[in-house]
Structures are given as structure tokens and as C-alpha cells.
Write a protein that holds these residues in place. Structure first.
Motif, PDB file in Angstrom:
ATOM      1  N   GLU A  20       0.813  -1.216   0.000  1.00 51.74           N
ATOM      2  CA  GLU A  20       0.000   0.000   0.000  1.00 51.74           C
ATOM      3  C   GLU A  20       0.848   1.268   0.000  1.00 51.74           C
ATOM      4  O   GLU A  20       0.501   2.252  -0.622  1.00 51.74           O
ATOM      5  CB  GLU A  20      -0.947  -0.003   1.205  1.00 51.74           C
ATOM      6  CG  GLU A  20      -2.056  -1.011   1.063  1.00 51.74           C
ATOM      7  CD  GLU A  20      -3.005  -0.948   2.239  1.00 51.74           C
ATOM      8  OE1 GLU A  20      -3.068   0.091   2.927  1.00 51.74           O
ATOM      9  OE2 GLU A  20      -3.702  -1.958   2.458  1.00 51.74           O
ATOM     10  N   ALA A  21       1.983   1.232   0.668  1.00 55.98           N
ATOM     11  CA  ALA A  21       2.847   2.416   0.736  1.00 55.98           C
ATOM     12  C   ALA A  21       3.516   2.697  -0.608  1.00 55.98           C
ATOM     13  O   ALA A  21       3.768   3.841  -0.952  1.00 55.98           O
ATOM     14  CB  ALA A  21       3.916   2.217   1.809  1.00 55.98           C
ATOM     15  N   ALA A  22       3.803   1.651  -1.379  1.00 51.82           N
ATOM     16  CA  ALA A  22       4.504   1.826  -2.654  1.00 51.82           C
ATOM     17  C   ALA A  22       3.561   2.219  -3.784  1.00 51.82           C
ATOM     18  O   ALA A  22       4.005   2.665  -4.837  1.00 51.82           O
ATOM     19  CB  ALA A  22       5.241   0.535  -3.024  1.00 51.82           C
ATOM     20  N   GLY A  23       2.265   2.043  -3.599  1.00 55.05           N
ATOM     21  CA  GLY A  23       1.313   2.351  -4.655  1.00 55.05           C
ATOM     22  C   GLY A  23       1.217   1.197  -5.653  1.00 55.05           C
ATOM     23  O   GLY A  23       1.549   0.060  -5.349  1.00 55.05           O
ATOM     24  N   THR A  24       0.775   1.526  -6.859  1.00 47.29           N
ATOM     25  CA  THR A  24       0.604   0.471  -7.860  1.00 47.29           C
ATOM     26  C   THR A  24       1.796   0.417  -8.809  1.00 47.29           C
ATOM     27  O   THR A  24       2.490   1.414  -9.012  1.00 47.29           O
ATOM     28  CB  THR A  24      -0.675   0.693  -8.693  1.00 47.29           C
ATOM     29  OG1 THR A  24      -0.559   1.930  -9.375  1.00 47.29           O
ATOM     30  CG2 THR A  24      -1.913   0.668  -7.819  1.00 47.29           C
ATOM     31  N   ILE A  25       2.018  -0.757  -9.356  1.00 48.06           N
ATOM     32  CA  ILE A  25       3.108  -0.971 -10.305  1.00 48.06           C
ATOM     33  C   ILE A  25       2.494  -1.331 -11.647  1.00 48.06           C
ATOM     34  O   ILE A  25       1.833  -2.364 -11.776  1.00 48.06           O
ATOM     35  CB  ILE A  25       4.030  -2.116  -9.837  1.00 48.06           C
ATOM     36  CG1 ILE A  25       4.632  -1.772  -8.476  1.00 48.06           C
ATOM     37  CG2 ILE A  25       5.106  -2.401 -10.875  1.00 48.06           C
ATOM     38  CD1 ILE A  25       5.342  -2.935  -7.821  1.00 48.06           C
ATOM     39  N   PRO A  26       2.693  -0.478 -12.680  1.00 45.34           N
ATOM     40  CA  PRO A  26       2.164  -0.831 -13.998  1.00 45.34           C
ATOM     41  C   PRO A  26       3.002  -1.958 -14.602  1.00 45.34           C
ATOM     42  O   PRO A  26       4.224  -1.968 -14.489  1.00 45.34           O
ATOM     43  CB  PRO A  26       2.303   0.456 -14.804  1.00 45.34           C
ATOM     44  CG  PRO A  26       3.383   1.223 -14.121  1.00 45.34           C
ATOM     45  CD  PRO A  26       3.345   0.810 -12.673  1.00 45.34           C
ATOM     46  N   SER A  27       2.323  -2.909 -15.214  1.00 46.29           N
ATOM     47  CA  SER A  27       3.013  -4.028 -15.843  1.00 46.29           C
ATOM     48  C   SER A  27       2.393  -4.278 -17.212  1.00 46.29           C
ATOM     49  O   SER A  27       1.190  -4.141 -17.397  1.00 46.29           O
ATOM     50  CB  SER A  27       2.891  -5.293 -14.998  1.00 46.29           C
ATOM     51  OG  SER A  27       3.547  -5.117 -13.772  1.00 46.29           O
ATOM     52  N   ARG A  28       3.254  -4.670 -18.152  1.00 50.88           N
ATOM     53  CA  ARG A  28       2.762  -5.015 -19.489  1.00 50.88           C
ATOM     54  C   ARG A  28       3.498  -6.240 -19.987  1.00 50.88           C
ATOM     55  O   ARG A  28       4.655  -6.471 -19.627  1.00 50.88           O
ATOM     56  CB  ARG A  28       2.915  -3.859 -20.449  1.00 50.88           C
ATOM     57  CG  ARG A  28       4.337  -3.530 -20.823  1.00 50.88           C
ATOM     58  CD  ARG A  28       4.382  -2.549 -22.007  1.00 50.88           C
ATOM     59  NE  ARG A  28       5.747  -2.353 -22.430  1.00 50.88           N
ATOM     60  CZ  ARG A  28       6.464  -3.227 -23.135  1.00 50.88           C
ATOM     61  NH1 ARG A  28       5.946  -4.363 -23.498  1.00 50.88           N
ATOM     62  NH2 ARG A  28       7.704  -2.972 -23.477  1.00 50.88           N
ATOM     63  N   ARG A  29       2.806  -7.022 -20.801  1.00 47.46           N
ATOM     64  CA  ARG A  29       3.389  -8.244 -21.367  1.00 47.46           C
ATOM     65  C   ARG A  29       2.869  -8.413 -22.784  1.00 47.46           C
ATOM     66  O   ARG A  29       1.658  -8.466 -23.008  1.00 47.46           O
ATOM     67  CB  ARG A  29       2.994  -9.448 -20.514  1.00 47.46           C
ATOM     68  CG  ARG A  29       3.503 -10.766 -21.034  1.00 47.46           C
ATOM     69  CD  ARG A  29       3.051 -11.897 -20.094  1.00 47.46           C
ATOM     70  NE  ARG A  29       3.309 -13.196 -20.627  1.00 47.46           N
ATOM     71  CZ  ARG A  29       4.430 -13.889 -20.472  1.00 47.46           C
ATOM     72  NH1 ARG A  29       5.414 -13.373 -19.769  1.00 47.46           N
ATOM     73  NH2 ARG A  29       4.574 -15.070 -20.990  1.00 47.46           N
TER      74      ARG A  29
END
Length: 165
Positions: free
Chosen positions: A22-31
């Protein structure tokens, strides 16, 4: 008809947002991934030899599921030539050795570990043993060790049980 031809095409285009902390936020990922293959098998020969041409492409950025909180940037292109045959060892045991030879371009970087890049020859020898557990059910147990030819190392293996329901 003594030759069987099989063609395979698969791919993926995925965009996701992972929230690992929660502290780091979201991580965008693509494949983005594509796999193309063609294989011919000489079914009239007792060893059923076959040859194939394959191409694998992968571009992946963000969280790949490899390690928690590890961010990666992966790019792979792998054209490969393969050959195999079938060797009956006993009434219910078959060995299906296969060799894969190719030229890869692999650029991989991970936030938590060293980069793992490779350019040039790649090779793998697979020695899958198939054990027929039930002829009636077509149940097969496969033990498949592999060896990397370009690293002169054990490449791992797997154990599969196929028992149709």
C-alpha cells in the motif's frame, strides 16, 4: 499419408496494475508475447522422426511474478530449429529425445538481482521418458530432464501426470 504437419500460433497482450504494498502504490506491468511454430513428423517410420521451426518473442516490463517486489524489463527473441524421434524402451516406456538449436537475443534486467543477458547460440537437449500407466484411460506419467548445450549445464526437469477424465 506418411507426414503429419502441425502449426501453432499463440500470443498475449496484457496490461495490469499491481498493488504489492500500500505504501509503494501500484506498479504498472505489461506483457506482449507471441509464439509461432511448425513441425513435420514422419509418421510412417517406426521412430517417427520430426523437425520443427519455432519463433518466440517476449517483451515484458513491471512486476512479472518472479519475486515479490521485483521489477523487471525483459526482451527475448528466439528463433529455434528442433528435431526429435520416438524410441520405445519397453512395452509401457518410451523415450522421446529432442534437441533445440537457436540464436537468441535476450535482454533481461531485474531490480533485485543481476542482469541476465545473452546473445548468440542457445541449445537444449530434452530427454522425456513417457510411462503408460493405464492403456484403457490413456494415462501417462512423463519425467523430462533437460540439459543446456550452450551452458553445458543441467537445465532442470519436470514431472507430469496426464490422466484424462
Amino acid at each position: 499419408r506418411s507426414w503429419q504437419l502441425q502449426v501453432e500460433l499463440s500470443g498475449e497482450r496484457t496490461r495490469r496494475q499491481f498493488s504489492l504494498d500500500e505504501a509503494a502504490g501500484t506498479i504498472p506491468s505489461r506483457r506482449d508475447h507471441i509464439r509461432v511454430g511448425a513441425e513435420a513428423v514422419h509418421t510412417a517410420h517406426r521412430l517417427q522422426p520430426g523437425v520443427g521451426l519455432h519463433y518466440f518473442y517476449l517483451s515484458e516490463q513491471g512486476y512479472t511474478g518472479r519475486n515479490l517486489d521485483e521489477i523487471a524489463d525483459i526482451r527475448r527473441q528466439e528463433p529455434t530449429l528442433s528435431g526429435h524421434f520416438t524410441l520405445p524402451l519397453a512395452q509401457a516406456v518410451t523415450l522421446r529425445p529432442a534437441i533445440y538449436l537457436g540464436a537468441a537475443t535476450i535482454d533481461q534486467s531485474y531490480s533485485e538481482s543481476d542482469d541476465d543477458d545473452h546473445r548468440g547460440f542457445i541449445g537444449k537437449l530434452a530427454l522425456p521418458f513417457e510411462i503408460l500407466l493405464s492403456r484403457k484411460d490413456n494415462a501417462i506419467l512423463t519425467l523430462a530432464p533437460t540439459f543446456y548445450l550452450h551452458k553445458a549445464a543441467f537445465g532442470g526437469g519436470n514431472l507430469q501426470l496426464h490422466w484424462p477424465m
